[in-house]
Motif scaffolding. Structure first.
Motif, PDB file in Angstrom:
ATOM      1  N   ARG A  84       6.534 -22.710 -37.959  1.00  0.00           N
ATOM      2  CA  ARG A  84       5.442 -23.285 -38.389  1.00  0.00           C
ATOM      3  C   ARG A  84       4.402 -23.840 -37.253  1.00  0.00           C
ATOM      4  O   ARG A  84       3.208 -23.674 -37.369  1.00  0.00           O
ATOM      5  CB  ARG A  84       5.730 -24.470 -39.385  1.00  0.00           C
ATOM      6  N   ARG A  85       5.031 -24.317 -36.269  1.00  0.00           N
ATOM      7  CA  ARG A  85       4.115 -25.101 -35.219  1.00  0.00           C
ATOM      8  C   ARG A  85       3.330 -24.014 -34.388  1.00  0.00           C
ATOM      9  O   ARG A  85       1.762 -24.400 -34.545  1.00  0.00           O
ATOM     10  CB  ARG A  85       4.992 -25.749 -34.096  1.00  0.00           C
ATOM     11  N   PHE A  86       3.640 -23.093 -34.131  1.00  0.00           N
ATOM     12  CA  PHE A  86       2.799 -22.090 -33.555  1.00  0.00           C
ATOM     13  C   PHE A  86       1.897 -21.668 -34.202  1.00  0.00           C
ATOM     14  O   PHE A  86       0.835 -21.293 -33.757  1.00  0.00           O
ATOM     15  CB  PHE A  86       3.783 -20.901 -32.715  1.00  0.00           C
ATOM     16  N   VAL A  87       2.046 -21.067 -35.691  1.00  0.00           N
ATOM     17  CA  VAL A  87       1.061 -20.476 -36.570  1.00  0.00           C
ATOM     18  C   VAL A  87       0.061 -21.853 -36.782  1.00  0.00           C
ATOM     19  O   VAL A  87      -1.256 -21.437 -36.638  1.00  0.00           O
ATOM     20  CB  VAL A  87       1.831 -20.113 -37.796  1.00  0.00           C
ATOM     21  N   ASP A  88       0.269 -23.066 -36.908  1.00  0.00           N
ATOM     22  CA  ASP A  88      -0.410 -24.040 -37.087  1.00  0.00           C
ATOM     23  C   ASP A  88      -1.285 -24.232 -35.896  1.00  0.00           C
ATOM     24  O   ASP A  88      -2.654 -24.464 -36.027  1.00  0.00           O
ATOM     25  CB  ASP A  88       0.107 -25.314 -37.651  1.00  0.00           C
ATOM     26  N   GLU A  89      -0.848 -24.132 -34.644  1.00  0.00           N
ATOM     27  CA  GLU A  89      -1.776 -24.448 -33.485  1.00  0.00           C
ATOM     28  C   GLU A  89      -2.732 -23.162 -33.364  1.00  0.00           C
ATOM     29  O   GLU A  89      -3.795 -23.565 -32.919  1.00  0.00           O
ATOM     30  CB  GLU A  89      -0.721 -24.365 -32.153  1.00  0.00           C
ATOM     31  N   ALA A  90      -2.440 -22.166 -33.786  1.00  0.00           N
ATOM     32  CA  ALA A  90      -3.297 -20.934 -33.726  1.00  0.00           C
ATOM     33  C   ALA A  90      -4.498 -21.022 -34.629  1.00  0.00           C
ATOM     34  O   ALA A  90      -5.491 -20.833 -34.404  1.00  0.00           O
ATOM     35  CB  ALA A  90      -2.512 -19.672 -33.856  1.00  0.00           C
ATOM     36  N   LEU A  91      -4.132 -21.336 -36.028  1.00  0.00           N
ATOM     37  CA  LEU A  91      -5.110 -21.555 -36.914  1.00  0.00           C
ATOM     38  C   LEU A  91      -6.045 -22.592 -36.590  1.00  0.00           C
ATOM     39  O   LEU A  91      -7.412 -22.572 -36.698  1.00  0.00           O
ATOM     40  CB  LEU A  91      -4.384 -22.075 -38.358  1.00  0.00           C
ATOM     41  N   GLU A  92      -5.685 -23.838 -35.870  1.00  0.00           N
ATOM     42  CA  GLU A  92      -6.469 -25.026 -35.504  1.00  0.00           C
ATOM     43  C   GLU A  92      -7.496 -24.529 -34.381  1.00  0.00           C
ATOM     44  O   GLU A  92      -8.652 -24.976 -34.260  1.00  0.00           O
ATOM     45  CB  GLU A  92      -5.645 -26.101 -35.069  1.00  0.00           C
ATOM     46  N   LYS A  93      -7.060 -23.403 -33.780  1.00  0.00           N
ATOM     47  CA  LYS A  93      -7.933 -23.067 -32.439  1.00  0.00           C
ATOM     48  C   LYS A  93      -8.951 -21.923 -33.046  1.00  0.00           C
ATOM     49  O   LYS A  93      -9.746 -21.414 -32.449  1.00  0.00           O
ATOM     50  CB  LYS A  93      -7.010 -22.468 -31.356  1.00  0.00           C
ATOM     51  N   GLY A  94      -8.687 -21.660 -34.531  1.00  0.00           N
ATOM     52  CA  GLY A  94      -9.658 -20.872 -35.051  1.00  0.00           C
ATOM     53  C   GLY A  94      -9.421 -19.264 -35.125  1.00  0.00           C
ATOM     54  O   GLY A  94     -10.079 -18.428 -35.250  1.00  0.00           O
ATOM     55  N   GLN A  95      -7.939 -19.121 -34.508  1.00  0.00           N
ATOM     56  CA  GLN A  95      -7.459 -17.736 -34.464  1.00  0.00           C
ATOM     57  C   GLN A  95      -7.071 -17.422 -35.968  1.00  0.00           C
ATOM     58  O   GLN A  95      -6.463 -18.273 -36.443  1.00  0.00           O
ATOM     59  CB  GLN A  95      -6.302 -17.633 -33.653  1.00  0.00           C
ATOM     60  N   ASP A  96      -6.960 -16.061 -36.329  1.00  0.00           N
ATOM     61  CA  ASP A  96      -6.546 -15.488 -37.398  1.00  0.00           C
ATOM     62  C   ASP A  96      -5.100 -15.338 -36.891  1.00  0.00           C
ATOM     63  O   ASP A  96      -4.601 -14.596 -35.862  1.00  0.00           O
ATOM     64  CB  ASP A  96      -7.041 -14.114 -37.848  1.00  0.00           C
ATOM     65  N   VAL A  97      -4.230 -15.511 -38.046  1.00  0.00           N
ATOM     66  CA  VAL A  97      -2.560 -15.386 -37.427  1.00  0.00           C
ATOM     67  C   VAL A  97      -2.182 -14.245 -38.388  1.00  0.00           C
ATOM     68  O   VAL A  97      -2.321 -14.305 -39.739  1.00  0.00           O
ATOM     69  CB  VAL A  97      -1.933 -16.599 -37.906  1.00  0.00           C
ATOM     70  N   ILE A  98      -1.535 -13.274 -37.841  1.00  0.00           N
ATOM     71  CA  ILE A  98      -0.900 -12.115 -38.421  1.00  0.00           C
ATOM     72  C   ILE A  98       0.638 -12.395 -38.408  1.00  0.00           C
ATOM     73  O   ILE A  98       1.274 -12.653 -37.359  1.00  0.00           O
ATOM     74  CB  ILE A  98      -1.184 -10.657 -37.827  1.00  0.00           C
ATOM     75  N   LEU A  99       1.384 -12.470 -39.643  1.00  0.00           N
ATOM     76  CA  LEU A  99       2.663 -12.488 -39.743  1.00  0.00           C
ATOM     77  C   LEU A  99       3.388 -10.978 -40.325  1.00  0.00           C
ATOM     78  O   LEU A  99       2.880 -10.755 -41.489  1.00  0.00           O
ATOM     79  CB  LEU A  99       3.253 -13.640 -40.783  1.00  0.00           C
ATOM     80  N   GLU A 100       4.029 -10.577 -39.445  1.00  0.00           N
ATOM     81  CA  GLU A 100       4.655  -9.190 -39.943  1.00  0.00           C
ATOM     82  C   GLU A 100       5.975  -9.334 -40.463  1.00  0.00           C
ATOM     83  O   GLU A 100       6.985  -9.496 -39.501  1.00  0.00           O
ATOM     84  CB  GLU A 100       4.691  -8.088 -38.786  1.00  0.00           C
ATOM     85  N   ILE A 101       5.987  -9.767 -41.797  1.00  0.00           N
ATOM     86  CA  ILE A 101       7.509  -9.927 -42.505  1.00  0.00           C
ATOM     87  C   ILE A 101       7.673  -9.234 -43.600  1.00  0.00           C
ATOM     88  O   ILE A 101       6.945  -8.516 -44.368  1.00  0.00           O
ATOM     89  CB  ILE A 101       7.462 -11.607 -42.644  1.00  0.00           C
ATOM     90  N   ASP A 102       9.064  -9.083 -44.163  1.00  0.00           N
ATOM     91  CA  ASP A 102       9.303  -8.386 -45.284  1.00  0.00           C
ATOM     92  C   ASP A 102       8.772  -9.122 -46.745  1.00  0.00           C
ATOM     93  O   ASP A 102       8.394 -10.253 -46.604  1.00  0.00           O
ATOM     94  CB  ASP A 102      10.859  -8.057 -45.330  1.00  0.00           C
ATOM     95  N   VAL A 103       9.119  -8.353 -47.910  1.00  0.00           N
ATOM     96  CA  VAL A 103       8.590  -8.961 -49.024  1.00  0.00           C
ATOM     97  C   VAL A 103       9.399 -10.306 -49.225  1.00  0.00           C
ATOM     98  O   VAL A 103       8.521 -11.008 -49.908  1.00  0.00           O
ATOM     99  CB  VAL A 103       8.785  -7.930 -50.261  1.00  0.00           C
ATOM    100  N   ARG A 104      10.444 -10.588 -48.937  1.00  0.00           N
ATOM    101  CA  ARG A 104      11.167 -11.809 -49.310  1.00  0.00           C
ATOM    102  C   ARG A 104      10.538 -12.958 -48.599  1.00  0.00           C
ATOM    103  O   ARG A 104      10.223 -13.929 -48.967  1.00  0.00           O
ATOM    104  CB  ARG A 104      12.739 -11.676 -49.001  1.00  0.00           C
ATOM    105  N   GLY A 105      10.020 -12.829 -47.191  1.00  0.00           N
ATOM    106  CA  GLY A 105       9.522 -13.820 -46.447  1.00  0.00           C
ATOM    107  C   GLY A 105       8.063 -14.023 -46.870  1.00  0.00           C
ATOM    108  O   GLY A 105       7.440 -15.109 -46.743  1.00  0.00           O
ATOM    109  N   ALA A 106       7.407 -12.859 -47.359  1.00  0.00           N
ATOM    110  CA  ALA A 106       5.989 -13.095 -48.015  1.00  0.00           C
ATOM    111  C   ALA A 106       5.959 -13.956 -48.960  1.00  0.00           C
ATOM    112  O   ALA A 106       5.135 -14.868 -49.164  1.00  0.00           O
ATOM    113  CB  ALA A 106       5.437 -11.525 -48.305  1.00  0.00           C
ATOM    114  N   GLU A 107       6.972 -13.897 -49.916  1.00  0.00           N
ATOM    115  CA  GLU A 107       7.073 -14.818 -51.258  1.00  0.00           C
ATOM    116  C   GLU A 107       7.023 -16.065 -50.714  1.00  0.00           C
ATOM    117  O   GLU A 107       6.398 -17.025 -51.318  1.00  0.00           O
ATOM    118  CB  GLU A 107       8.392 -14.531 -52.047  1.00  0.00           C
TER     119      GLU A 107
END
Length: 198
Positions: A84-107
């Protein structure tokens, strides 16, 4: 500063998600590709923090207890998760975050972050997906058959995603993904905030 957005990219093995993202990054700036954490051992050439965040099992379980993952799962005796931490840090910097994950993770992501944009990447045909899996030359015919069966199950969930991209060519798929990301930043509520703040 305007916050970034989360884009979840899913699709069957062999569909070319990594190649599409690599092409996207040639033209789109200010994008953060999330790096998963795992308990499996590093393979030759893999770097901690670049390919994965390599954790021991005890540390992974501590992170679970601390709710430090946006999603996690166990595969063949190893754990994988999105910190969670790295994603939130990037979002706060104004970056779009891409998560390449499977359908279960997407849910799991959709439940925790309902604002996330879900994009499913599909092959142009089952024959083409099989050809790509064979061409990789990394798996036995039995494993390829299992991947194809799993792909059919995964594709049934595609209707739950916001967008559906067909990877007929890497260039076309990357252009569509780029257009989706641009369109998401043109939503009326987001643009109205700009007007009302001026």
């Amino acid at each position: 500063m305007k916050k970034g957005k989360i884009f979840v990219i899913s699709g069957p093995a062999g569909v070319g998600k990594g190649s599409v993202l690599k092409k996207l990054l040639e033209t789109r700036e200010n994008v953060f590709i999330s790096v998963s954490a795992t308990t499996r051992l590093p393979r030759a050439g893999e770097e901690d923090g670049v390919h994965y965040h390599f954790l021991d099992v005890d540390t992974f379980h501590k992170w679970i207890a601390q709710d430090a993952f946006l999603e996690y799962a166990e595969y063949v005796g190893n754990f994988y998760g999105t910190p969670r931490r790295f994603v939130d840090e990037a979002l706060e910097k104004g970056q779009d975050v891409i998560l390449e994950i499977d359908v279960r993770g997407a849910e799991q992501i959709a439940q925790k972050r309902p604002e996330a944009v879900l994009v499913f990447i599909a092959p142009p045909s089952w024959e083409e997906l099989e050809r790509r899996l064979v061409q990789r030359g990394t798996e036995s015919p039995e494993k390829i058959e299992k991947r194809l069966l799993r792909a059919r199950v995964e594709c049934r969930t595609a209707s739950t995603y916001h967008y559906f991209v067909i990877n007929d060519t890497i260039e076309n798929a990357a252009k569509e993904l780029n257009a989706i990301m641009t369109a998401e930043h043109c939503r009326s509520m987001e643009r109205m905030e700009v007007i009302s703040g001026s």
